[in-house]
Every structure is written in structure tokens, then in C-alpha cells.
Design a protein around this motif. Structure first.
Motif, mmCIF file in Angstrom:
data_model
loop_
_atom_site.group_PDB
_atom_site.id
_atom_site.type_symbol
_atom_site.label_atom_id
_atom_site.label_comp_id
_atom_site.label_asym_id
_atom_site.label_seq_id
_atom_site.Cartn_x
_atom_site.Cartn_y
_atom_site.Cartn_z
ATOM 1 N N TYR A 144 0.944 -0.817 0.346
ATOM 2 C CA TYR A 144 0.176 -0.556 -0.200
ATOM 3 C C TYR A 144 0.889 1.152 0.290
ATOM 4 O O TYR A 144 2.221 0.733 0.511
ATOM 5 C CB TYR A 144 -0.554 0.046 1.001
ATOM 6 C CG TYR A 144 -1.668 -0.777 1.219
ATOM 7 C CD1 TYR A 144 -3.468 -0.865 0.158
ATOM 8 C CD2 TYR A 144 -1.959 -2.122 2.328
ATOM 9 C CE1 TYR A 144 -4.151 -1.688 -0.002
ATOM 10 C CE2 TYR A 144 -2.486 -3.255 2.336
ATOM 11 C CZ TYR A 144 -4.011 -2.978 1.305
ATOM 12 O OH TYR A 144 -5.028 -3.896 1.122
ATOM 13 N N PHE A 145 0.112 2.143 -0.772
ATOM 14 C CA PHE A 145 1.292 3.844 -0.512
ATOM 15 C C PHE A 145 1.535 3.754 1.047
ATOM 16 O O PHE A 145 0.781 3.753 2.060
ATOM 17 C CB PHE A 145 0.378 4.429 -0.877
ATOM 18 C CG PHE A 145 -0.001 5.323 -2.460
ATOM 19 C CD1 PHE A 145 0.239 3.564 -3.171
ATOM 20 C CD2 PHE A 145 -0.605 5.533 -2.951
ATOM 21 C CE1 PHE A 145 -0.534 4.027 -4.717
ATOM 22 C CE2 PHE A 145 -1.558 6.276 -4.600
ATOM 23 C CZ PHE A 145 -1.279 5.211 -4.733
ATOM 24 N N ASN A 146 2.746 4.877 1.292
ATOM 25 C CA ASN A 146 2.809 5.222 2.434
ATOM 26 C C ASN A 146 4.280 6.324 2.120
ATOM 27 O O ASN A 146 4.372 6.665 1.027
ATOM 28 C CB ASN A 146 3.991 4.008 3.661
ATOM 29 C CG ASN A 146 3.959 4.378 4.815
ATOM 30 O OD1 ASN A 146 3.845 5.513 5.015
ATOM 31 N ND2 ASN A 146 5.141 3.540 5.270
ATOM 32 N N ASP A 147 4.520 7.346 3.288
ATOM 33 C CA ASP A 147 5.027 8.320 2.772
ATOM 34 C C ASP A 147 6.244 8.522 3.855
ATOM 35 O O ASP A 147 6.664 7.554 4.881
ATOM 36 C CB ASP A 147 4.774 9.628 3.259
ATOM 37 C CG ASP A 147 4.123 9.706 5.136
ATOM 38 O OD1 ASP A 147 4.107 8.658 5.685
ATOM 39 O OD2 ASP A 147 3.457 10.283 5.305
ATOM 40 N N HIS A 148 7.603 8.586 3.349
ATOM 41 C CA HIS A 148 8.986 8.591 3.478
ATOM 42 C C HIS A 148 9.374 9.388 3.014
ATOM 43 O O HIS A 148 9.201 10.203 1.988
ATOM 44 C CB HIS A 148 9.908 6.719 2.711
ATOM 45 C CG HIS A 148 9.147 5.351 3.216
ATOM 46 N ND1 HIS A 148 9.871 4.736 2.816
ATOM 47 C CD2 HIS A 148 8.178 5.507 3.509
ATOM 48 C CE1 HIS A 148 9.539 3.848 3.634
ATOM 49 N NE2 HIS A 148 7.937 4.105 4.040
ATOM 50 N N ASP A 149 10.843 9.673 3.588
ATOM 51 C CA ASP A 149 11.541 10.497 3.597
ATOM 52 C C ASP A 149 12.144 10.564 2.131
ATOM 53 O O ASP A 149 12.545 9.703 1.507
ATOM 54 C CB ASP A 149 12.856 10.779 4.698
ATOM 55 C CG ASP A 149 13.589 11.796 4.377
ATOM 56 O OD1 ASP A 149 13.690 12.579 3.252
ATOM 57 O OD2 ASP A 149 13.909 11.968 5.635
ATOM 58 N N CYS A 150 11.914 12.019 1.294
ATOM 59 C CA CYS A 150 12.436 11.420 -0.299
ATOM 60 C C CYS A 150 14.328 11.777 -0.102
ATOM 61 O O CYS A 150 14.372 11.187 -1.669
ATOM 62 C CB CYS A 150 11.819 13.513 -0.177
ATOM 63 S SG CYS A 150 10.437 14.014 -0.548
ATOM 64 N N ASN A 151 14.685 11.294 0.706
ATOM 65 C CA ASN A 151 15.836 11.336 0.439
ATOM 66 C C ASN A 151 16.579 10.159 0.674
ATOM 67 O O ASN A 151 17.661 9.475 0.737
ATOM 68 C CB ASN A 151 16.866 12.501 1.395
ATOM 69 C CG ASN A 151 16.640 13.992 0.950
ATOM 70 O OD1 ASN A 151 16.849 14.024 -1.052
ATOM 71 N ND2 ASN A 151 16.209 14.921 1.284
ATOM 72 N N LEU A 152 15.637 8.746 0.643
ATOM 73 C CA LEU A 152 16.400 7.801 1.422
ATOM 74 C C LEU A 152 15.999 7.006 0.145
ATOM 75 O O LEU A 152 15.482 7.075 -1.535
ATOM 76 C CB LEU A 152 14.846 7.157 2.135
ATOM 77 C CG LEU A 152 14.903 7.737 3.544
ATOM 78 C CD1 LEU A 152 13.361 6.648 3.979
ATOM 79 C CD2 LEU A 152 15.855 7.478 4.521
ATOM 80 N N ASP A 153 16.954 5.742 0.295
ATOM 81 C CA ASP A 153 17.084 5.299 -1.397
ATOM 82 C C ASP A 153 16.536 3.614 -1.355
ATOM 83 O O ASP A 153 16.254 3.035 0.068
ATOM 84 C CB ASP A 153 19.090 4.615 -1.401
ATOM 85 C CG ASP A 153 20.141 5.468 -1.420
ATOM 86 O OD1 ASP A 153 19.485 6.370 -1.838
ATOM 87 O OD2 ASP A 153 21.132 5.089 -0.692
ATOM 88 N N ARG A 154 15.212 4.416 -2.584
ATOM 89 C CA ARG A 154 14.298 3.492 -2.385
ATOM 90 C C ARG A 154 14.371 3.136 -4.839
ATOM 91 O O ARG A 154 15.234 3.375 -5.126
ATOM 92 C CB ARG A 154 12.609 4.352 -2.128
ATOM 93 C CG ARG A 154 12.956 4.492 -1.293
ATOM 94 C CD ARG A 154 12.695 2.991 0.166
ATOM 95 N NE ARG A 154 12.973 3.673 1.097
ATOM 96 C CZ ARG A 154 13.018 3.367 1.944
ATOM 97 N NH1 ARG A 154 14.398 2.597 2.283
ATOM 98 N NH2 ARG A 154 13.032 4.013 3.577
ATOM 99 N N ASN A 155 13.899 1.456 -3.819
ATOM 100 C CA ASN A 155 13.802 1.159 -5.975
ATOM 101 C C ASN A 155 12.996 2.153 -6.628
ATOM 102 O O ASN A 155 11.938 3.321 -5.873
ATOM 103 C CB ASN A 155 13.764 -0.395 -6.130
ATOM 104 C CG ASN A 155 14.445 -0.543 -4.966
ATOM 105 O OD1 ASN A 155 14.503 -1.361 -4.758
ATOM 106 N ND2 ASN A 155 15.658 -0.898 -6.224
ATOM 107 N N ILE A 156 12.108 2.008 -7.624
ATOM 108 C CA ILE A 156 11.420 2.678 -8.937
ATOM 109 C C ILE A 156 10.213 2.517 -9.081
ATOM 110 O O ILE A 156 11.051 0.759 -10.166
ATOM 111 C CB ILE A 156 12.200 4.577 -9.193
ATOM 112 C CG1 ILE A 156 11.119 5.165 -10.100
ATOM 113 C CG2 ILE A 156 12.933 3.358 -10.039
ATOM 114 C CD1 ILE A 156 10.841 5.754 -9.058
ATOM 115 N N ILE A 157 9.509 2.740 -9.705
ATOM 116 C CA ILE A 157 8.371 2.144 -11.080
ATOM 117 C C ILE A 157 8.456 3.005 -11.997
ATOM 118 O O ILE A 157 7.797 4.259 -11.845
ATOM 119 C CB ILE A 157 7.326 1.693 -10.373
ATOM 120 C CG1 ILE A 157 7.856 0.607 -9.230
ATOM 121 C CG2 ILE A 157 6.744 1.031 -11.545
ATOM 122 C CD1 ILE A 157 5.835 -0.314 -8.708
#
Length: 161
Positions: A144-157
Motif C-alpha cells: 500500500y502507499f506510504n510516505d517516506h523521506d524523499c532522500n532515502l534510497d528506494r527502488n522505482i517503478i
């Protein structure tokens, strides 16, 4: 941004049949998911800004999940292909307009059920306030959607139009 080198020997488009006899032509590395050309990158990770640029370099944008069928199809694809141990940036943020979530095209993000998951409250609303302004599909919360700190390393779609 963590980088991985991917080598594609064939550069071109791949045609996929979709319901109703129509076909979606998706350039590599995109694949047809739910009638859209989608690229789920479970290898490369970076901040929301880096990964937005990553999508732009693929002539695409972070996925806009305002359609429940596409949302479902992407989550099924993630699970089917065992890409489940990652958070995935999507194209929604409330940076600069706290509490007003928007897609990269400027349209409003639908709040609550069925897109946003329960995290620490029962409201199904993001609670990160000014410290968490970018949306992810959260593997720890059933994607489900969640909000995270924009500067964290995450993957992408990424979504190709």
C-alpha cells in the motif's frame, strides 16, 4: 544513488497482446502490465529525486497509480516475480504543499482506501508531515502507499507514455 549496470543486447520494442485485441508496444526495458508500459526496477535505488531523473532518462516518469486495476496488476507482478523485498518510489509527493498529495502531472492523489495502508493510525493517511513527502509502495505494508523521506534510497517503478 546506487547504480547497477544492465546490458540490453536487443534494443527495440516488444509487442504484448492485451484484452480486447489491442496491443501495447513497450520499449525495452518496459513490459506491459495492465495495459501500460511499466518498468519495475528492483536493483537500482536512490532518492526520489534521483529516481525521478532515472525515469526521465528512460523517457518516462514515476508511475501514476490512480487506477485500482493498474495498482493491483503491479502488486501482482511484484509478487509473481519475487521483487517483494523493496520499497518502490511512485510519482506522488506533497513537498511544497503539505497534505496536498499530487502526481508528477499535477493531478490530485486519491487518499485513504484502497491505496493508502494502515501504518500507525487507523486513518489511512500519510503522517510524516514535513519530513516525509514522497510516496512509496511499502513492502512492509503489503505494498500500500506510504510516505517516506524523499532522500532515502528506494527502488522505482517507471511508466512509459
Amino acid at each position: 544513488m546506487k547504480r547497477s549496470v544492465l546490458l540490453f543486447v536487443f534494443l527495440g520494442t516488444v509487442t504484448f497482446p492485451v484484452l480486447g485485441g489491442n496491443q501495447a508496444e513497450c520499449p525495452l526495458p518496459f513490459a506491459e502490465i495492465g495495459g501500460h508500459c511499466i518498468y519495475i526496477d528492483s536493483v537500482t535505488a536512490g532518492s526520489w529525486y534521483d529516481m525521478n531523473k532515472y525515469c526521465e532518462n528512460l523517457n518516462s516518469h514515476p508511475v501514476k497509480l490512480d487506477d485500482l486495476n493498474l495498482f493491483h496488476d503491479i502488486v501482482v507482478d511484484i509478487k509473481t516475480n519475487h521483487l517483494t523485498n523493496a520499497h518502490y518510489w511512485i510519482g506522488a509527493r506533497d513537498e511544497g504543499h503539505e497534505g496536498e498529495w499530487r502526481w508528477t502531472d499535477g493531478s490530485n492523489v486519491r487518499m485513504g482506501t484502497p491505496f493508502w495502508g494502515y501504518v500507525q493510525s487507523i486513518s489511512q493517511q500519510p503522517e510524516g508531515q514535513t519530513s516525509q513527502n514522497c510516496a512509496v509502495l511499502d513492502w512492509a505494508n503489503f505494498f500500500y502507499f506510504n510516505d517516506h523521506d524523499c532522500n532515502l534510497d528506494r527502488n522505482i517503478i517507471c511508466q512509459f507514455n
